[in-house]
Design an enzyme around this catalytic site. Sequence first.
Site, PDB file in Angstrom:
ATOM      1  CB  SER A 145       8.290   0.892   3.884  1.00 46.63           C
ATOM      2  OG  SER A 145       7.417  -0.217   3.754  1.00 46.63           O
ATOM      3  CE1 TYR A 158       6.617   0.367   9.586  1.00 43.87           C
ATOM      4  CE2 TYR A 158       5.519  -0.286   7.555  1.00 43.87           C
ATOM      5  CZ  TYR A 158       6.682  -0.102   8.287  1.00 43.87           C
ATOM      6  OH  TYR A 158       7.892  -0.389   7.712  1.00 43.87           O
TER       7      TYR A 158
END
Length: 245
Positions: A145, A158
């Site tokens: 990500s 996260y």
Amino acid sequence: MPNDLRLDGKAAVITGASSGIGSETAHALAREGANVVLAARREERLQELAGSIEAEYGTEALVAPTDVTDEEAVGALVDGAVDAFGGLDVLVNNAGLGRGSGVEDLSTEDYRTMMDVNVDGCFFATRAALPHLRETEGNLVFIGSFAGQYPRPSNPVYAATKWWLRGFALSVSSRVGEDGVAVSVVNPSEVRTEFGGEESFEERFEEGEVTEPDEVAAAVAFAARQDRSMVSELDLYRRDKFSGF
């Protein structure tokens, strides 16, 4: 495309395959000729996906309901793929989720859920798959990500799980590269999927406004086809991503 750049007859396991990037990745790999093993918790969705893949591409698609936080279940997933196809050529570590937001307001339950799925699940699948990927000189692909490369104030935990994933993947690569195993990390920015909290990215963004799941799947397929050199990291960002910096 030359035949030696396709995945004909290869066996691929995809975690988090029931929707979004995972589902599109299953289509992308099957389109290249791979037999796919579909792993996620939502069996009904997996059955629908498997039927679609087999009808459209003529490859095999096995349904393997799996909770990636259960190490025994993950071991059975990989063993089942090897038993069915005689080996394993590709593992796509795609299963992941986000919960909550800021640290002060994040519940312990949400914290542990993200760690269990994004970190432990990735470790369990990689550990189970590596012996078989060594045998085939296969490809190990991680869905990273943008949040694992740059600070993410909206959800530090996260982001931390994705920083862990990148560090783990690159370190694993340094250990298994001499064995012929390729390790690639695909880092997208926002992708229009079910990912998100009360409002998913699919709901928040209009089609074409951010990266689409099939774009990420195409990047995974590219990484999975490598048979000599490898793509270590492939960043896939929406074109205006850096305008806010």
